[in-house]
Write a protein that holds these residues in place. Sequence first.
Motif, PDB file in Angstrom:
ATOM      1  N   THR A 272      21.507  43.155  33.153  1.00 62.04           N
ATOM      2  CA  THR A 272      22.855  43.329  32.633  1.00 62.04           C
ATOM      3  C   THR A 272      22.963  42.577  31.320  1.00 62.04           C
ATOM      4  O   THR A 272      22.090  41.797  30.966  1.00 62.04           O
ATOM      5  CB  THR A 272      23.903  42.748  33.599  1.00 62.04           C
ATOM      6  N   SER A 273      24.027  42.819  30.615  1.00 59.94           N
ATOM      7  CA  SER A 273      24.289  42.066  29.388  1.00 59.94           C
ATOM      8  C   SER A 273      25.715  41.547  29.482  1.00 59.94           C
ATOM      9  O   SER A 273      26.568  41.882  28.698  1.00 59.94           O
ATOM     10  CB  SER A 273      24.111  42.965  28.162  1.00 59.94           C
ATOM     11  N   ASN A 274      25.932  40.734  30.470  1.00 59.71           N
ATOM     12  CA  ASN A 274      27.278  40.326  30.829  1.00 59.71           C
ATOM     13  C   ASN A 274      27.646  39.029  30.131  1.00 59.71           C
ATOM     14  O   ASN A 274      27.090  37.977  30.423  1.00 59.71           O
ATOM     15  CB  ASN A 274      27.329  40.159  32.347  1.00 59.71           C
ATOM     16  N   ALA A 275      28.593  39.089  29.231  1.00 60.79           N
ATOM     17  CA  ALA A 275      28.993  37.878  28.508  1.00 60.79           C
ATOM     18  C   ALA A 275      29.583  36.840  29.441  1.00 60.79           C
ATOM     19  O   ALA A 275      29.638  35.658  29.115  1.00 60.79           O
ATOM     20  CB  ALA A 275      29.999  38.242  27.421  1.00 60.79           C
ATOM     21  N   LEU A 276      30.044  37.298  30.608  1.00 60.41           N
ATOM     22  CA  LEU A 276      30.628  36.350  31.551  1.00 60.41           C
ATOM     23  C   LEU A 276      29.597  35.822  32.533  1.00 60.41           C
ATOM     24  O   LEU A 276      29.957  35.246  33.564  1.00 60.41           O
ATOM     25  CB  LEU A 276      31.791  37.025  32.303  1.00 60.41           C
ATOM     26  N   ASP A 277      28.321  36.027  32.238  1.00 53.17           N
ATOM     27  CA  ASP A 277      27.268  35.495  33.095  1.00 53.17           C
ATOM     28  C   ASP A 277      26.274  34.755  32.205  1.00 53.17           C
ATOM     29  O   ASP A 277      25.138  35.192  32.004  1.00 53.17           O
ATOM     30  CB  ASP A 277      26.577  36.653  33.824  1.00 53.17           C
ATOM     31  N   PRO A 278      26.713  33.624  31.651  1.00 56.38           N
ATOM     32  CA  PRO A 278      25.890  32.951  30.649  1.00 56.38           C
ATOM     33  C   PRO A 278      24.605  32.405  31.233  1.00 56.38           C
ATOM     34  O   PRO A 278      24.603  31.887  32.343  1.00 56.38           O
ATOM     35  CB  PRO A 278      26.797  31.804  30.176  1.00 56.38           C
ATOM     36  N   GLN A 279      23.530  32.549  30.479  1.00 51.11           N
ATOM     37  CA  GLN A 279      22.226  32.094  30.955  1.00 51.11           C
ATOM     38  C   GLN A 279      21.607  31.104  29.989  1.00 51.11           C
ATOM     39  O   GLN A 279      20.381  30.930  29.977  1.00 51.11           O
ATOM     40  CB  GLN A 279      21.290  33.301  31.145  1.00 51.11           C
ATOM     41  N   SER A 280      22.436  30.502  29.171  1.00 50.70           N
ATOM     42  CA  SER A 280      21.905  29.509  28.236  1.00 50.70           C
ATOM     43  C   SER A 280      23.018  28.526  27.936  1.00 50.70           C
ATOM     44  O   SER A 280      24.192  28.831  28.160  1.00 50.70           O
ATOM     45  CB  SER A 280      21.466  30.178  26.930  1.00 50.70           C
ATOM     46  N   PRO A 281      22.682  27.341  27.440  1.00 50.25           N
ATOM     47  CA  PRO A 281      23.743  26.389  27.102  1.00 50.25           C
ATOM     48  C   PRO A 281      24.706  26.942  26.046  1.00 50.25           C
ATOM     49  O   PRO A 281      25.911  26.704  26.121  1.00 50.25           O
ATOM     50  CB  PRO A 281      22.981  25.172  26.561  1.00 50.25           C
ATOM     51  N   GLN A 282      24.163  27.693  25.086  1.00 53.83           N
ATOM     52  CA  GLN A 282      25.039  28.199  24.029  1.00 53.83           C
ATOM     53  C   GLN A 282      26.038  29.204  24.588  1.00 53.83           C
ATOM     54  O   GLN A 282      27.239  29.147  24.302  1.00 53.83           O
ATOM     55  CB  GLN A 282      24.209  28.856  22.916  1.00 53.83           C
ATOM     56  N   ALA A 283      25.517  30.150  25.401  1.00 47.81           N
ATOM     57  CA  ALA A 283      26.433  31.138  25.978  1.00 47.81           C
ATOM     58  C   ALA A 283      27.407  30.470  26.928  1.00 47.81           C
ATOM     59  O   ALA A 283      28.569  30.865  27.045  1.00 47.81           O
ATOM     60  CB  ALA A 283      25.646  32.229  26.698  1.00 47.81           C
ATOM     61  N   ARG A 284      26.918  29.419  27.598  1.00 43.45           N
ATOM     62  CA  ARG A 284      27.806  28.741  28.526  1.00 43.45           C
ATOM     63  C   ARG A 284      28.924  28.023  27.788  1.00 43.45           C
ATOM     64  O   ARG A 284      30.044  27.955  28.256  1.00 43.45           O
ATOM     65  CB  ARG A 284      27.024  27.743  29.387  1.00 43.45           C
ATOM     66  N   ALA A 285      28.641  27.513  26.606  1.00 44.12           N
ATOM     67  CA  ALA A 285      29.694  26.848  25.817  1.00 44.12           C
ATOM     68  C   ALA A 285      30.819  27.829  25.535  1.00 44.12           C
ATOM     69  O   ALA A 285      32.000  27.481  25.621  1.00 44.12           O
ATOM     70  CB  ALA A 285      29.117  26.314  24.509  1.00 44.12           C
ATOM     71  N   ILE A 286      30.452  29.065  25.211  1.00 47.46           N
ATOM     72  CA  ILE A 286      31.474  30.070  24.937  1.00 47.46           C
ATOM     73  C   ILE A 286      32.204  30.429  26.228  1.00 47.46           C
ATOM     74  O   ILE A 286      33.436  30.549  26.256  1.00 47.46           O
ATOM     75  CB  ILE A 286      30.841  31.322  24.303  1.00 47.46           C
ATOM     76  N   TYR A 287      31.445  30.572  27.306  1.00 52.76           N
ATOM     77  CA  TYR A 287      32.054  30.895  28.594  1.00 52.76           C
ATOM     78  C   TYR A 287      33.022  29.795  29.022  1.00 52.76           C
ATOM     79  O   TYR A 287      34.125  30.073  29.508  1.00 52.76           O
ATOM     80  CB  TYR A 287      30.936  31.061  29.621  1.00 52.76           C
ATOM     81  N   ASP A 288      32.628  28.534  28.784  1.00 54.04           N
ATOM     82  CA  ASP A 288      33.489  27.412  29.159  1.00 54.04           C
ATOM     83  C   ASP A 288      34.779  27.399  28.369  1.00 54.04           C
ATOM     84  O   ASP A 288      35.748  26.769  28.764  1.00 54.04           O
ATOM     85  CB  ASP A 288      32.746  26.085  28.936  1.00 54.04           C
ATOM     86  N   LEU A 289      34.763  28.049  27.233  1.00 54.29           N
ATOM     87  CA  LEU A 289      36.009  28.189  26.464  1.00 54.29           C
ATOM     88  C   LEU A 289      36.800  29.386  26.976  1.00 54.29           C
ATOM     89  O   LEU A 289      38.035  29.362  27.047  1.00 54.29           O
ATOM     90  CB  LEU A 289      35.672  28.385  24.980  1.00 54.29           C
ATOM     91  N   ALA A 290      36.065  30.431  27.376  1.00 54.91           N
ATOM     92  CA  ALA A 290      36.733  31.679  27.762  1.00 54.91           C
ATOM     93  C   ALA A 290      37.594  31.508  28.998  1.00 54.91           C
ATOM     94  O   ALA A 290      38.693  32.063  29.079  1.00 54.91           O
ATOM     95  CB  ALA A 290      35.693  32.775  27.991  1.00 54.91           C
ATOM     96  N   ILE A 291      37.087  30.743  29.947  1.00 51.49           N
ATOM     97  CA  ILE A 291      37.830  30.656  31.213  1.00 51.49           C
ATOM     98  C   ILE A 291      39.182  29.966  31.057  1.00 51.49           C
ATOM     99  O   ILE A 291      40.217  30.554  31.399  1.00 51.49           O
ATOM    100  CB  ILE A 291      36.960  29.962  32.296  1.00 51.49           C
ATOM    101  N   PRO A 292      39.240  28.738  30.530  1.00 48.49           N
ATOM    102  CA  PRO A 292      40.579  28.146  30.368  1.00 48.49           C
ATOM    103  C   PRO A 292      41.464  28.954  29.420  1.00 48.49           C
ATOM    104  O   PRO A 292      42.666  29.077  29.646  1.00 48.49           O
ATOM    105  CB  PRO A 292      40.307  26.750  29.798  1.00 48.49           C
ATOM    106  N   SER A 293      40.869  29.552  28.369  1.00 48.36           N
ATOM    107  CA  SER A 293      41.686  30.365  27.460  1.00 48.36           C
ATOM    108  C   SER A 293      42.307  31.520  28.210  1.00 48.36           C
ATOM    109  O   SER A 293      43.496  31.818  28.052  1.00 48.36           O
ATOM    110  CB  SER A 293      40.837  30.924  26.319  1.00 48.36           C
ATOM    111  N   THR A 294      41.495  32.183  29.030  1.00 46.14           N
ATOM    112  CA  THR A 294      42.014  33.337  29.768  1.00 46.14           C
ATOM    113  C   THR A 294      43.122  32.901  30.710  1.00 46.14           C
ATOM    114  O   THR A 294      44.126  33.611  30.873  1.00 46.14           O
ATOM    115  CB  THR A 294      40.893  34.008  30.569  1.00 46.14           C
ATOM    116  N   ILE A 295      42.969  31.734  31.307  1.00 45.41           N
ATOM    117  CA  ILE A 295      44.023  31.257  32.206  1.00 45.41           C
ATOM    118  C   ILE A 295      45.312  31.036  31.421  1.00 45.41           C
ATOM    119  O   ILE A 295      46.401  31.444  31.840  1.00 45.41           O
ATOM    120  CB  ILE A 295      43.581  29.957  32.907  1.00 45.41           C
TER     121      ILE A 295
END
Lengths: 310, 256, 744
Positions: A3-26
Amino acid sequence: MQTSNALDPQSPQARAIYDLAIPSTIIFALIFVIVTGAIIYAILSFRGRAGEPDPKQIPGNRNVEIAWTIIPFLIVVLLLVMTLSAMNRADPPPAPSPDLVVTGHQFWWQVDYPGSRVITANEIHIPTGKPLSVRLESKDVLHEFWVPELTRKMSNVPGQPNHIWLQADKPGTYIGQCSEFCGTQHAWMRILVIAEEPSKFEEWQRAQLQPGQAPTSDSTAKGLALFQTSTCINCHAIRGVAGADLRVAPDLTHVGSRRQLAAGIIENTPANMRLWLKSPQHIKPGALMPDFNFTDEQLNQLSAYLSTLQ
Amino acid sequence: MTTYQFVTTAWTWNSILLTLGAVAFVGYFLAFGQRGRPLYFAAAIVLFLLAFISPFSVLANGYLFSAHMLQHILLVLIVPALLLLSLPRSFSLRPPLTYLTHPLIGWIAGVSAMWLWHAPTLCNAAATSRTVSAIQTTSLLIMGSVFWWQVLAPREAQRLSPPAGIVYLFTACAACSVLGIILTFAPVSICPVYQHPVDQLGILSTIRGSWGLTSDRDQQIGGLLMWVPMCAIYVTAILAQLARWHSSPQPEQSNA
Amino acid sequence: MNGTTTIAEFREAVLDPAKRRHYQLAWLSTVDHKRIAVLYMLTALVFFIIGGVEALFIRLQLAVPNNHFLQPDTFNQLFTMHGTTMIFLVVMPVVFGLANYVLPLQIGARDMAFPRLNAFGFWCVPFGGILLHFSVLAGGAPAVGWFAYAPLSETPYSSSPGVDYWAVAIFVLGIGSLSFAINTIATVISLRGPGMTMRRLPLFTWINFVNAFIIIFALPVLNAGLAMILIDRLLQGHFFLPFRGGSPVLWQHIFWAFGHPEVYILALPAFAIVSEIIPVFSRKPIFGYEFVAASSVAIAVLSLGVWGHHMFTVGMGRPLDVFFAISSMLIAIPTGVKVLNWTATMLGGRIRFDVPMLCCIAFLIQFLVAGLTGISHASVALDWQTKNSYFLVAHFHFVAVGAIVFAVIGAIQYWFPKMTGRMMSESLGRWTFWLMVIGFNMTFVIQHFLGLLGMPRRVFTYPDLPHWGWMNMLSTAGVFFMSASALILVWNLATSFFRGKGAGDNPWDAWTLEWATTSPPPHENFHALPPIRSRRPLWDLANPDRPDPIVGENSAAVTLPNHNKIGILSFILSETGFFGTLILAYLYFYGRPEAGPGPKELDVPRTLVFSVCLFASSFTFWRSEVALTKQRRGSMLGWLALTILLGGVFLVGQGTEYWKLFQTGVDLSTNMFSTSFFTLTGFHGLHVLLGLIALLIFLWLAWEGDFASDRRESAFKSVGYYWHFVDVVWVFVLLTVYILPLVQ
């Protein structure tokens, strides 16, 4: 399945973005619920009926306006601070010299490893657990490198090198795609990032540094001869084959070892290789490889040879 | 020198400026007594002094183009605005100073205050010579005041009408943004002295290292400061004009 | 004229051959703002169907993975045309048309300030649309996306003339938009009826007025960019080709400096519509008029400074990324304030759920979603994942369709009675509404998730990755609902025009001036105006016991600024954007060293001599103006002739400079300096030439004798402003191109 799921980060860099996405979405969801709630409340509580007199004509309320200007301002400040932090984590300054150079072409990716001198195309092997500094370039138009599970997207701008970090936590195959419209076959400019344990990566690298497998049968020898005489060497390079060192098109030294052909449009099997050689324009119309009108026998020989280039 | 050391020790005790500040304060009370708005004046003086005695001024004077830009913004936009706001309603200018109250003069003063001092030779001179720097500071304060007069003069009648004021402010914002854009994208150094600062305090490595401010980035940030935050000030002023417009019971133009 | 006369008249005209021709001609040659407005909206409708069919084909191709329904090149042309058509040939004409109809009525004016300019502005639309679509017959429509990024849009990569047609068509459309904006500004400032002060303007008028300023500042930047790309493509210029010293990123900056304000140009009229309809159907005034008005100004000003958020992945550098993130997030605040004001208007009201109000409610919720996903794009790090994916496609369709199209449907249902004297069918309207709600959300909500799952935009097909298949299928299914909705809307329009219920003057019991006249209004709009003391004159009339608070005071008759002056000043403001872009582009390349000719090739002293002539011509023009006010015809003619002569000398001087350069082999295609030099000075020269033509026309008119009237005098003065402006631009060009290298 990959898959190419932006919400399934597999690296520290992608996770940094994901960690921003979740509280922002809330935060966004809360705002949505509150405002939509107010609208629905208005619809339910303030229905008018024909003939009713008009209600109290309220022009506004200054304090309310100030309040609901300041509160969004504070939310925006919060989002900005969160964003800045994520930006630094997802995209630290590049290393002085790159570990990988990915050059965009119409419609394929050239992949160079400056350190080890490996050159390949469309399929990027990396060792797990190590951040790699990638320089992005382009030989023609704008392209954009995007592997959602691993990293931010970044444009390949001709004349202006850009940099990102590429890293994978775990071994696996991560898919990506060109995401800046670059012409007819923009849709089929896919990227495969294959992350392996460091030892396996070394193995792969060593194999890639070998020159192209010399032909061992009559058929493959004829295939090599065809390669050398049918203008293939005007664009394609195979290390170990005299005269074949131009890289206008993908390097074919180890083309047989790749999982896909033509930047992901078909799986790499001998049959598909043959189909491709028979008519690239039929499979990927608009690709810069023309149709060569080989005979069936020639196709057998050429595809046999290329498939042996593991 | 570390950042902490810098912030705590790099204060300049400039007796001339402090005396001037005190004199100005006394002079203000002598001239206007209780009729003005002293808090605004105090704020203006305090900000002005901070701009020159705090560690910030050390940065602006020879290390960072962006700090220098911030100082400019303070001197052209913020301090003069506060000064004008502190004047009493009865204040009026006498001729020949009234020539300075033509809107076109005000506009040109405000815009050229920024543009002129960024011509490379002038910018360099101000950063290297104390006399030129003093001239620069004085001119910025004066030109800023002339600019703001159109919008913040003590009496309603001396100001532009709110719609005209909005056009005035917006076009000034656009003109300064153009300079900001040029500074941000210019590949050459506009103010060469900031490319190779004389490192008297030993702070340069901290600036280039832990603050990450190379001279290219520094100029970029300087240009951006002139663009976004400066325009934010103009936009705030525009919104204030709108507020003024809607709250006043002014007679208005119509075909009545 | 009332409603029945229109229909009977139409029937008569269609059936009687003699009358038919006259009627057609009347419409083709009209300068009446009401008819021009209808022409705008009908044209928009035609292109809406074309753009919608393009979208249908796009979604059909994308319904299943690995689809071969369309060739890739066809698909690429389709999405380029779909975007370009919807933005430039549908939304802009329809909102301009609406404003054209309603705005003069709302301010109590007879027509727009410049009726012939109004007609010209309209005719640019079909002309531009035909030009754009002609490309299909001339080698293929452009296939570069609606924003035509370089280098893909340059000749080596797009060799067919499609992009050229695209550029010229949009240029023409841009001129039309500018005409409309100039007209709007002059109308609102100079033609308001008695008692209609600026603070009493209905929000629909105010917001469209503010919008006109965005158009003034943004469209010329696009025109400059289009000129530059045409120079690259047709005259071997170098602006955006990296291997010749140009910069593809520069195209992005120029395009988005236009492109972002453009989306506000599309959105603000939707805000204007909603600000009008929600109060009427909630039976209360808008909550916080001043704040909605002020936030519109804030949005207009800020919109010019946020464009970099389209370029977060291009590598502008961290400081620029951060600053654009800040400005982009800031613009969310005035936008959010508006949504809250609209919602608060509903609270405490007595809401009637007619179709216009239903559309506004859907607008509110959908625009809220659009705004929130917009803020997520302003957050740079989030944008690094979502940009150029279907998440972004979902975002902008939520704005363009979810907000704007819904607002426009509401507006049509709301103002149709005023335009035709007949009500649209409420039940057909509900069908339109609900089918659109279902279809729109079905198509676009799921696209957010597709984007997060990694599907990029502008792909003609995609592999069979998990969930991509059914999500795309669902998205395609929604299109059928939207198509049905559109068809019902067209049916509603047609049948209501002939058989709709009579509407009367004010079917909605609304409060602004357009409802104070017949439906449709007479040719001169009003027989008489009601007294105007507040923002809702008709409310005051109907509720003398609780009138609106008086806003401002009526002063004794004060002359409003002359509309010619306002018109030309607006035009000049727009030109600053055009020349500003060209000067900045020149400076951009000036700082980058390159081989070949440079400023040293220029003969500065000679240019200074010719410049003095140009500056002197401003002086002579002023003398001519003075002579005109003193009614001294001979003197006026003399000075004017001298002005023209001096201007001509300047042009000749420039011509000789060009000639000298050509002789030494320096032309547009030599290097970056030469490309930007010839472009900048060439366009300036063109403006001088156009000015000279205008002056010659005035010379001829003055010679023929009729120059005593006031109108002519103000027109002459206006040309004067333009002429002085051309001089001022030359001062900047002189400083930048000729003087700057000498003082460095």
